[in-house]
Design a protein around this motif. Structure first.
Motif, mmCIF file in Angstrom:
data_model
loop_
_atom_site.group_PDB
_atom_site.id
_atom_site.type_symbol
_atom_site.label_atom_id
_atom_site.label_comp_id
_atom_site.label_asym_id
_atom_site.label_seq_id
_atom_site.Cartn_x
_atom_site.Cartn_y
_atom_site.Cartn_z
ATOM 1 N N ILE A 14 54.514 16.566 5.525
ATOM 2 C CA ILE A 14 53.528 16.256 5.057
ATOM 3 C C ILE A 14 52.774 15.741 6.642
ATOM 4 O O ILE A 14 53.793 14.533 7.632
ATOM 5 C CB ILE A 14 53.496 15.237 4.215
ATOM 6 C CG1 ILE A 14 53.567 15.417 3.081
ATOM 7 C CG2 ILE A 14 51.543 14.610 4.135
ATOM 8 C CD1 ILE A 14 54.694 15.021 1.817
ATOM 9 N N GLY A 15 51.602 15.620 6.554
ATOM 10 C CA GLY A 15 50.542 14.915 7.921
ATOM 11 C C GLY A 15 50.236 13.907 6.840
ATOM 12 O O GLY A 15 49.150 13.821 6.457
ATOM 13 N N ILE A 16 49.309 13.914 7.765
ATOM 14 C CA ILE A 16 48.189 12.386 7.785
ATOM 15 C C ILE A 16 47.431 12.161 9.065
ATOM 16 O O ILE A 16 47.887 12.200 9.923
ATOM 17 C CB ILE A 16 48.744 11.099 7.098
ATOM 18 C CG1 ILE A 16 47.757 10.291 6.420
ATOM 19 C CG2 ILE A 16 49.689 10.592 8.240
ATOM 20 C CD1 ILE A 16 47.893 8.820 5.728
ATOM 21 N N GLY A 17 46.433 12.323 8.555
ATOM 22 C CA GLY A 17 45.035 11.790 9.944
ATOM 23 C C GLY A 17 44.384 10.464 9.359
ATOM 24 O O GLY A 17 44.759 9.505 7.714
ATOM 25 N N VAL A 18 44.073 9.390 10.442
ATOM 26 C CA VAL A 18 44.154 7.581 10.849
ATOM 27 C C VAL A 18 43.040 7.784 11.359
ATOM 28 O O VAL A 18 42.870 7.920 12.484
ATOM 29 C CB VAL A 18 45.026 6.391 10.225
ATOM 30 C CG1 VAL A 18 46.225 7.087 9.086
ATOM 31 C CG2 VAL A 18 45.769 6.888 11.440
ATOM 32 N N PRO A 19 41.899 7.186 11.218
ATOM 33 C CA PRO A 19 40.709 6.848 12.370
ATOM 34 C C PRO A 19 41.453 5.560 13.235
ATOM 35 O O PRO A 19 40.521 4.831 12.737
ATOM 36 C CB PRO A 19 39.391 6.684 11.513
ATOM 37 C CG PRO A 19 39.764 6.123 10.048
ATOM 38 C CD PRO A 19 41.432 6.836 9.816
ATOM 39 N N GLY A 20 42.434 5.915 14.117
ATOM 40 C CA GLY A 20 43.058 4.534 15.005
ATOM 41 C C GLY A 20 43.766 4.635 15.878
ATOM 42 O O GLY A 20 43.911 5.647 16.325
ATOM 43 N N VAL A 21 44.032 4.054 16.588
ATOM 44 C CA VAL A 21 45.238 3.899 17.603
ATOM 45 C C VAL A 21 46.486 4.428 16.605
ATOM 46 O O VAL A 21 46.641 3.373 15.788
ATOM 47 C CB VAL A 21 45.677 2.593 18.378
ATOM 48 C CG1 VAL A 21 46.704 2.704 19.248
ATOM 49 C CG2 VAL A 21 43.784 2.522 18.819
ATOM 50 N N VAL A 22 47.287 5.419 16.576
ATOM 51 C CA VAL A 22 48.569 6.024 16.248
ATOM 52 C C VAL A 22 49.376 5.619 17.255
ATOM 53 O O VAL A 22 49.976 6.080 18.688
ATOM 54 C CB VAL A 22 48.391 6.871 15.451
ATOM 55 C CG1 VAL A 22 49.771 7.242 15.035
ATOM 56 C CG2 VAL A 22 47.560 6.651 14.686
ATOM 57 N N ASP A 23 50.806 4.984 17.081
ATOM 58 C CA ASP A 23 52.384 5.134 18.256
ATOM 59 C C ASP A 23 52.902 6.025 17.704
ATOM 60 O O ASP A 23 53.812 5.908 16.471
ATOM 61 C CB ASP A 23 52.816 4.091 17.673
ATOM 62 C CG ASP A 23 54.298 4.093 18.777
ATOM 63 O OD1 ASP A 23 55.054 5.255 20.002
ATOM 64 O OD2 ASP A 23 54.724 4.117 19.514
ATOM 65 N N ILE A 24 52.712 7.909 17.951
ATOM 66 C CA ILE A 24 53.042 9.085 17.586
ATOM 67 C C ILE A 24 54.619 8.280 16.997
ATOM 68 O O ILE A 24 55.294 9.585 16.732
ATOM 69 C CB ILE A 24 52.168 10.061 17.517
ATOM 70 C CG1 ILE A 24 52.835 10.408 19.050
ATOM 71 C CG2 ILE A 24 51.425 10.655 17.486
ATOM 72 C CD1 ILE A 24 52.133 11.685 19.725
ATOM 73 N N ASN A 25 55.744 8.540 18.669
ATOM 74 C CA ASN A 25 57.302 8.693 18.907
ATOM 75 C C ASN A 25 57.345 7.878 18.156
ATOM 76 O O ASN A 25 58.411 7.642 16.854
ATOM 77 C CB ASN A 25 56.976 8.247 20.377
ATOM 78 C CG ASN A 25 56.452 8.918 21.102
ATOM 79 O OD1 ASN A 25 56.827 10.165 20.523
ATOM 80 N ND2 ASN A 25 56.360 8.346 22.376
ATOM 81 N N GLU A 26 56.503 6.591 17.447
ATOM 82 C CA GLU A 26 57.500 5.421 16.037
ATOM 83 C C GLU A 26 56.509 5.917 15.252
ATOM 84 O O GLU A 26 57.235 5.311 14.375
ATOM 85 C CB GLU A 26 57.201 3.826 16.791
ATOM 86 C CG GLU A 26 57.994 3.274 18.239
ATOM 87 C CD GLU A 26 59.625 4.368 18.752
ATOM 88 O OE1 GLU A 26 60.001 3.785 17.124
ATOM 89 O OE2 GLU A 26 59.988 4.185 19.241
ATOM 90 N N GLY A 27 55.995 6.028 14.703
ATOM 91 C CA GLY A 27 54.599 5.957 13.433
ATOM 92 C C GLY A 27 54.046 5.286 13.268
ATOM 93 O O GLY A 27 54.095 4.430 12.078
ATOM 94 N N ILE A 28 53.975 4.062 14.147
ATOM 95 C CA ILE A 28 53.463 2.862 13.610
ATOM 96 C C ILE A 28 51.722 2.967 14.164
ATOM 97 O O ILE A 28 51.227 4.251 15.007
ATOM 98 C CB ILE A 28 54.023 1.477 14.581
ATOM 99 C CG1 ILE A 28 55.210 1.874 14.624
ATOM 100 C CG2 ILE A 28 52.252 0.164 14.474
ATOM 101 C CD1 ILE A 28 55.302 0.722 15.326
ATOM 102 N N VAL A 29 51.323 2.807 13.016
ATOM 103 C CA VAL A 29 49.597 3.069 13.161
ATOM 104 C C VAL A 29 48.479 1.187 13.400
ATOM 105 O O VAL A 29 49.282 0.100 12.387
ATOM 106 C CB VAL A 29 48.960 3.296 11.861
ATOM 107 C CG1 VAL A 29 47.257 3.091 11.490
ATOM 108 C CG2 VAL A 29 49.536 4.774 11.080
ATOM 109 N N TYR A 30 48.367 1.369 13.947
ATOM 110 C CA TYR A 30 47.484 -0.060 14.429
ATOM 111 C C TYR A 30 45.616 0.217 14.313
ATOM 112 O O TYR A 30 45.285 0.986 14.954
ATOM 113 C CB TYR A 30 47.669 -0.458 16.048
ATOM 114 C CG TYR A 30 49.196 0.015 16.530
ATOM 115 C CD1 TYR A 30 49.623 -1.859 16.790
ATOM 116 C CD2 TYR A 30 50.001 0.489 16.944
ATOM 117 C CE1 TYR A 30 51.389 -1.469 16.885
ATOM 118 C CE2 TYR A 30 51.103 0.409 17.386
ATOM 119 C CZ TYR A 30 51.887 -0.399 16.936
ATOM 120 O OH TYR A 30 52.836 -0.352 17.945
ATOM 121 N N ASP A 31 45.727 -0.984 13.939
ATOM 122 C CA ASP A 31 43.653 -1.786 13.466
ATOM 123 C C ASP A 31 43.305 -0.430 13.534
ATOM 124 O O ASP A 31 42.154 0.437 14.150
ATOM 125 C CB ASP A 31 43.458 -1.912 15.031
ATOM 126 C CG ASP A 31 42.051 -2.365 14.811
ATOM 127 O OD1 ASP A 31 42.332 -3.376 13.597
ATOM 128 O OD2 ASP A 31 41.682 -3.056 15.802
#
Length: 65
Positions: free
Chosen positions: A34-51
């Motif tokens: 499953i993929g998800i897109g978000v309009p923000g800053v993402v650390d793709i290696n850690e899977g953390i979404v920021y702000d």
């Protein structure tokens, strides 16, 4: 294909519940990822979404987990 509005002004847990509800409608034995897109800053290696711009409560969400 499933689509649904999320409660974007709610707390992190509420937003995640809405996302899980849509994902649950789609998952069956044929789903490999499953993929998800978000309009923000993402650390793709850690899977953390920021702000995320339109989800105020998402300041540091561990989405990958």
């Amino acid at each position: 294909m499933a689509s649904s509005r999320i409660r974007s002004n709610g707390p992190v847990e509420e937003v995640m519940e809405d996302i899980f509800a849509v994902a649950d409608q789609l998952i069956d034995n044929s789903v490999e990822a499953i993929g998800i897109g978000v309009p923000g800053v993402v650390d793709i290696n850690e899977g953390i979404v920021y702000d995320v711009q339109y989800i105020p409560s998402w300041k540091e969400v561990q989405l990958k987990n």
